[in-house]
Motif scaffolding. Structure first.
Motif, PDB file in Angstrom:
ATOM      1  N   ARG A 148       0.851  -1.180   0.000  1.00 41.49           N
ATOM      2  CA  ARG A 148       0.000   0.000   0.000  1.00 41.49           C
ATOM      3  C   ARG A 148       0.897   1.244   0.000  1.00 41.49           C
ATOM      4  N   VAL A 149       0.555   2.212  -0.840  1.00 38.00           N
ATOM      5  CA  VAL A 149       1.326   3.451  -0.905  1.00 38.00           C
ATOM      6  C   VAL A 149       0.642   4.509  -0.051  1.00 38.00           C
ATOM      7  N   VAL A 150       1.411   5.104   0.848  1.00 36.04           N
ATOM      8  CA  VAL A 150       0.872   6.105   1.755  1.00 36.04           C
ATOM      9  C   VAL A 150       1.670   7.396   1.594  1.00 36.04           C
ATOM     10  N   VAL A 151       0.981   8.498   1.450  1.00 41.82           N
ATOM     11  CA  VAL A 151       1.641   9.803   1.371  1.00 41.82           C
ATOM     12  C   VAL A 151       1.180  10.665   2.539  1.00 41.82           C
ATOM     13  N   ASP A 152       2.138  11.283   3.202  1.00 39.48           N
ATOM     14  CA  ASP A 152       1.810  12.251   4.253  1.00 39.48           C
ATOM     15  C   ASP A 152       1.575  13.600   3.565  1.00 39.48           C
ATOM     16  N   ALA A 189       6.089  17.072  -7.663  1.00 41.64           N
ATOM     17  CA  ALA A 189       5.944  16.111  -8.772  1.00 41.64           C
ATOM     18  C   ALA A 189       7.179  15.261  -9.050  1.00 41.64           C
ATOM     19  N   VAL A 190       8.127  15.234  -8.122  1.00 40.82           N
ATOM     20  CA  VAL A 190       9.282  14.346  -8.300  1.00 40.82           C
ATOM     21  C   VAL A 190       8.807  12.895  -8.437  1.00 40.82           C
ATOM     22  N   CYS A 191       7.884  12.510  -7.571  1.00 46.64           N
ATOM     23  CA  CYS A 191       7.375  11.128  -7.612  1.00 46.64           C
ATOM     24  C   CYS A 191       6.648  10.839  -8.923  1.00 46.64           C
ATOM     25  N   MET A 192       5.920  11.805  -9.434  1.00 47.50           N
ATOM     26  CA  MET A 192       5.220  11.606 -10.699  1.00 47.50           C
ATOM     27  C   MET A 192       6.214  11.368 -11.833  1.00 47.50           C
ATOM     28  N   GLU A 237      12.161   3.884  -5.374  1.00 49.36           N
ATOM     29  CA  GLU A 237      12.988   5.007  -5.826  1.00 49.36           C
ATOM     30  C   GLU A 237      12.295   6.335  -5.507  1.00 49.36           C
ATOM     31  N   ALA A 238      10.980   6.376  -5.710  1.00 52.07           N
ATOM     32  CA  ALA A 238      10.228   7.598  -5.385  1.00 52.07           C
ATOM     33  C   ALA A 238      10.311   7.895  -3.887  1.00 52.07           C
ATOM     34  N   VAL A 239      10.230   6.848  -3.059  1.00 54.67           N
ATOM     35  CA  VAL A 239      10.372   7.029  -1.606  1.00 54.67           C
ATOM     36  C   VAL A 239      11.724   7.671  -1.298  1.00 54.67           C
ATOM     37  N   ALA A 250       7.921  12.156   2.124  1.00 54.65           N
ATOM     38  CA  ALA A 250       6.489  12.089   2.405  1.00 54.65           C
ATOM     39  C   ALA A 250       5.849  10.749   2.020  1.00 54.65           C
ATOM     40  N   ILE A 251       6.609   9.898   1.311  1.00 56.51           N
ATOM     41  CA  ILE A 251       6.021   8.654   0.787  1.00 56.51           C
ATOM     42  C   ILE A 251       6.486   7.467   1.611  1.00 56.51           C
ATOM     43  N   ALA A 252       5.561   6.572   1.881  1.00 57.92           N
ATOM     44  CA  ALA A 252       5.903   5.328   2.584  1.00 57.92           C
ATOM     45  C   ALA A 252       5.204   4.160   1.903  1.00 57.92           C
ATOM     46  N   ILE A 253       5.820   2.984   2.021  1.00 59.97           N
ATOM     47  CA  ILE A 253       5.223   1.741   1.537  1.00 59.97           C
ATOM     48  C   ILE A 253       4.857   0.894   2.747  1.00 59.97           C
TER      49      ILE A 253
END
Ligand code: SF4
Length: 63
Positions: free
Chosen positions: A2-6, A14-17, A49-51, A58-61
């Motif tokens: 599950r991908v969770v963003v704070d 938009a780095v993750c995008m 890589e996005a994490v 801000a991103i967690a798995i």
């Protein structure tokens, strides 16, 4: 997985995008949207890589 963003930390840069457009989308309203909260396993390495590259961490798995 599950991908969770704070969203309190996210600054919509938009780095993750740029890394995983299948999962992350910053829209014209300047908010980040998670397109797939439970993405398939084959996207795991790109999401990791996005994490790593999110400047706000801000991103967690969650598994
Ligand atoms: S890389 Fe991080 S700060 Fe940038 S839009 Fe994605 S979650 Fe938000």
């Amino acid at each position: 997985m599950r991908v969770v963003v704070d969203f309190d930390l996210c600054e919509s840069n938009a780095v993750c995008m740029g890394i995983v457009p299948e999962v992350f989308e910053v829209r014209d309203d300047d908010f980040l949207y998670i397109l797939q909260e439970n993405p398939p396993e084959e996207l795991r390495s790109k999401i990791e890589e996005a994490v790593r590259r999110c400047p706000k961490q801000a991103i967690a798995i969650e598994d």
